[in-house]
Design a protein around this motif. Structure first.
Motif, PDB file in Angstrom:
ATOM      1  N   LYS A  83       0.775  -1.187   0.353  1.00  0.00           N
ATOM      2  CA  LYS A  83       0.171  -0.114  -0.203  1.00  0.00           C
ATOM      3  C   LYS A  83       0.976   1.446   0.823  1.00  0.00           C
ATOM      4  N   THR A  84       0.360   2.335  -0.329  1.00  0.00           N
ATOM      5  CA  THR A  84       1.489   3.874   0.177  1.00  0.00           C
ATOM      6  C   THR A  84       1.707   4.539   1.146  1.00  0.00           C
ATOM      7  N   SER A  85       2.409   4.718   1.499  1.00  0.00           N
ATOM      8  CA  SER A  85       3.089   5.703   1.979  1.00  0.00           C
ATOM      9  C   SER A  85       2.421   5.461   3.694  1.00  0.00           C
ATOM     10  N   LEU A  86       1.146   6.596   3.214  1.00  0.00           N
ATOM     11  CA  LEU A  86      -0.269   7.084   4.010  1.00  0.00           C
ATOM     12  C   LEU A  86      -0.747   5.876   4.589  1.00  0.00           C
ATOM     13  N   GLU A  87      -1.132   5.204   3.699  1.00  0.00           N
ATOM     14  CA  GLU A  87      -2.277   4.144   3.871  1.00  0.00           C
ATOM     15  C   GLU A  87      -1.660   3.258   5.187  1.00  0.00           C
ATOM     16  N   ARG A  88      -0.155   2.457   4.973  1.00  0.00           N
ATOM     17  CA  ARG A  88       0.625   2.578   5.172  1.00  0.00           C
ATOM     18  C   ARG A  88       0.556   2.560   7.299  1.00  0.00           C
ATOM     19  N   TRP A  89       0.581   4.288   6.790  1.00  0.00           N
ATOM     20  CA  TRP A  89       0.822   4.744   8.249  1.00  0.00           C
ATOM     21  C   TRP A  89       0.028   5.067   9.354  1.00  0.00           C
ATOM     22  N   THR A  90      -1.213   5.401   8.028  1.00  0.00           N
ATOM     23  CA  THR A  90      -3.329   5.253   8.857  1.00  0.00           C
ATOM     24  C   THR A  90      -3.040   3.991   9.266  1.00  0.00           C
ATOM     25  N   SER A  91      -2.898   2.762   8.204  1.00  0.00           N
ATOM     26  CA  SER A  91      -3.697   1.682   9.738  1.00  0.00           C
ATOM     27  C   SER A  91      -2.833   0.907  10.950  1.00  0.00           C
ATOM     28  N   ILE A  92      -1.694   1.241  11.301  1.00  0.00           N
ATOM     29  CA  ILE A  92      -0.922   1.218  11.697  1.00  0.00           C
ATOM     30  C   ILE A  92      -1.423   1.608  12.969  1.00  0.00           C
ATOM     31  N   TRP A  93      -1.301   3.415  13.301  1.00  0.00           N
ATOM     32  CA  TRP A  93      -2.411   4.032  13.690  1.00  0.00           C
ATOM     33  C   TRP A  93      -3.631   3.644  14.323  1.00  0.00           C
ATOM     34  N   HIS A  94      -4.410   3.348  13.253  1.00  0.00           N
ATOM     35  CA  HIS A  94      -5.801   2.498  13.876  1.00  0.00           C
ATOM     36  C   HIS A  94      -5.484   1.491  14.617  1.00  0.00           C
ATOM     37  N   ALA A  95      -4.703   0.732  14.146  1.00  0.00           N
ATOM     38  CA  ALA A  95      -4.322  -0.877  14.760  1.00  0.00           C
ATOM     39  C   ALA A  95      -4.161  -0.252  16.256  1.00  0.00           C
ATOM     40  N   VAL A  96      -2.977   0.158  16.116  1.00  0.00           N
ATOM     41  CA  VAL A  96      -2.613   0.861  17.907  1.00  0.00           C
ATOM     42  C   VAL A  96      -4.101   1.210  18.315  1.00  0.00           C
ATOM     43  N   ARG A  97      -4.487   2.171  17.826  1.00  0.00           N
ATOM     44  CA  ARG A  97      -5.937   2.552  19.147  1.00  0.00           C
ATOM     45  C   ARG A  97      -6.552   1.564  18.927  1.00  0.00           C
ATOM     46  N   ALA A  98      -7.152   0.487  18.291  1.00  0.00           N
ATOM     47  CA  ALA A  98      -7.976  -0.520  18.344  1.00  0.00           C
ATOM     48  C   ALA A  98      -7.761  -1.108  19.188  1.00  0.00           C
ATOM     49  N   ILE A 103      -3.357  11.765  12.867  1.00  0.00           N
ATOM     50  CA  ILE A 103      -3.125  10.454  11.631  1.00  0.00           C
ATOM     51  C   ILE A 103      -2.598  11.064  10.308  1.00  0.00           C
ATOM     52  N   ARG A 104      -3.751  12.439   9.829  1.00  0.00           N
ATOM     53  CA  ARG A 104      -3.228  12.712   8.294  1.00  0.00           C
ATOM     54  C   ARG A 104      -1.752  13.896   8.919  1.00  0.00           C
ATOM     55  N   GLN A 105      -2.063  14.875   9.970  1.00  0.00           N
ATOM     56  CA  GLN A 105      -1.588  15.722  10.323  1.00  0.00           C
ATOM     57  C   GLN A 105      -0.157  15.614  10.998  1.00  0.00           C
ATOM     58  N   MET A 106       0.207  14.543  11.234  1.00  0.00           N
ATOM     59  CA  MET A 106       1.772  13.975  11.414  1.00  0.00           C
ATOM     60  C   MET A 106       2.478  12.798  10.928  1.00  0.00           C
ATOM     61  N   ALA A 107       1.254  12.277   9.600  1.00  0.00           N
ATOM     62  CA  ALA A 107       2.197  11.893   8.378  1.00  0.00           C
ATOM     63  C   ALA A 107       3.128  12.510   7.398  1.00  0.00           C
ATOM     64  N   GLU A 108       2.417  13.972   7.019  1.00  0.00           N
ATOM     65  CA  GLU A 108       2.671  15.245   6.920  1.00  0.00           C
ATOM     66  C   GLU A 108       3.778  15.674   7.610  1.00  0.00           C
ATOM     67  N   PHE A 109       3.803  15.871   8.756  1.00  0.00           N
ATOM     68  CA  PHE A 109       4.972  16.245   9.636  1.00  0.00           C
ATOM     69  C   PHE A 109       6.184  15.777  10.222  1.00  0.00           C
ATOM     70  N   THR A 110       5.796  14.194   9.509  1.00  0.00           N
ATOM     71  CA  THR A 110       7.282  13.655   9.335  1.00  0.00           C
ATOM     72  C   THR A 110       7.362  13.451   8.124  1.00  0.00           C
ATOM     73  N   GLY A 111       6.919  13.929   6.464  1.00  0.00           N
ATOM     74  CA  GLY A 111       7.224  13.996   5.115  1.00  0.00           C
ATOM     75  C   GLY A 111       6.799  13.328   4.811  1.00  0.00           C
ATOM     76  N   ILE A 112       5.535  12.124   5.248  1.00  0.00           N
ATOM     77  CA  ILE A 112       4.544  11.194   3.781  1.00  0.00           C
ATOM     78  C   ILE A 112       3.621  12.128   3.061  1.00  0.00           C
ATOM     79  N   ARG A 113       4.152  11.926   1.986  1.00  0.00           N
ATOM     80  CA  ARG A 113       3.373  13.025   1.076  1.00  0.00           C
ATOM     81  C   ARG A 113       1.855  11.989   1.159  1.00  0.00           C
ATOM     82  N   MET A 114       0.732  12.941   1.146  1.00  0.00           N
ATOM     83  CA  MET A 114      -0.732  13.137   0.713  1.00  0.00           C
ATOM     84  C   MET A 114      -1.187  12.013  -0.022  1.00  0.00           C
ATOM     85  N   THR A 115      -0.676  11.876  -1.218  1.00  0.00           N
ATOM     86  CA  THR A 115      -0.944  11.821  -2.233  1.00  0.00           C
ATOM     87  C   THR A 115      -0.357  10.099  -1.990  1.00  0.00           C
ATOM     88  N   GLY A 116       0.615   9.621  -1.215  1.00  0.00           N
ATOM     89  CA  GLY A 116       1.310   8.463  -1.096  1.00  0.00           C
ATOM     90  C   GLY A 116       2.768   8.461  -1.069  1.00  0.00           C
TER      91      GLY A 116
END
Length: 235
Positions: free
Chosen positions: A91-106, A222-235
């Motif tokens: 998956k894209t970097s943003l999708e991977r980042w998002t999935s990890i965050w949601h999994a930890v919270r769940a 999640i999106r704010q921290m992804a962008e903060f670390t340099g992950i592009r919002m388009t992947g």
């Protein structure tokens, strides 16, 4: 799967019995965590609920601290496994980042008492041994794997860093075996702490009266921290 080589059948059976009783002890200890918290956890109470004499339980865990350490290691490994299982390198970097965050919270919401054991208030008198360090870093390593594969783009660089911080960040990159710029490493650490900070506020009721329920706020973070670390919002 466990494999036993050149071990007599009687010894294998004994080891299996020991492993099963160890699991039962930890399961009962986790149940008591939900009732009385880490401070109230007692080896005698665990033994009593399992129908054991205390002296027998001490053959498995020599102290309350050793049992706490086992529970802490299990909890770190469980949340780490949840993070790792959620990551899909296809998956894209943003999708991977998002999935990890949601999994930890769940995982945290499904296991609040175990989460509180590792990310809640410190246990008075308890000092975590070296055994807990590697399991505690599994979520961070999962996030590192995403950043390692991503085409990072940090919009804004901060000013010059203190020498002490640069040395600390160099040590972190060496431990994690990553080749990230100091600024990116510092942002990773900030994002990692933000992840657990947001979960803490949610689980411990700190968002009541503001962003509660916090689903939308967490997703935005999640999106704010992804962008903060340099992950592009388009992947």
């Amino acid at each position: 799967m466990l494999y036993y080589e050149s071990v007599p059948a009687t010894q294998t059976a004994r080891e299996r019995a020991r492993a099963e009783l160890t699991r039962e002890i930890k399961d009962e200890a986790r149940r008591q965590l939900a009732e009385v918290g880490a401070l109230g956890l007692s080896l005698r109470a665990v033994a009593r609920e399992l129908g054991m004499v205390s002296s027998a339980l001490y053959r498995y865990f020599s102290s309350r601290e050793q049992l706490l350490t086992a529970l802490i290691v299990d909890a770190y490994n469980a949340v780490g496994e949840a993070a790792e299982a959620a990551d899909d390198p296809e998956k894209t970097s943003l999708e991977r980042w998002t999935s990890i965050w949601h999994a930890v919270r769940a995982w945290a919401k499904a296991h609040p008492h175990e989460y509180a054991l590792i990310y809640g208030s410190p246990i008075p008198g308890y000092q975590a041994p070296q055994d807990t360090i590697a399991p505690a870093g599994r979520v961070a390593f999962a996030l590192v794997a995403v950043l390692r594969d991503a085409n990072l783009h940090v919009e804004t660089e901060v000013g010059e860093m203190p020498v002490e911080l640069l040395h600390q960040l160099d040590a972190v990159t060496e431990i994690l075996s990553i080749n990230l710029a100091p600024e990116t490493t510092s942002r990773l650490i900030m994002a990692w702490t933000q992840l657990f900070g947001m979960i803490n506020f949610e689980l411990f009721g700190q968002y009541v009266g503001s962003v509660d329920p916090s689903d939308a706020f967490f997703a935005h973070g999640i999106r704010q921290m992804a962008e903060f670390t340099g992950i592009r919002m388009t992947g």
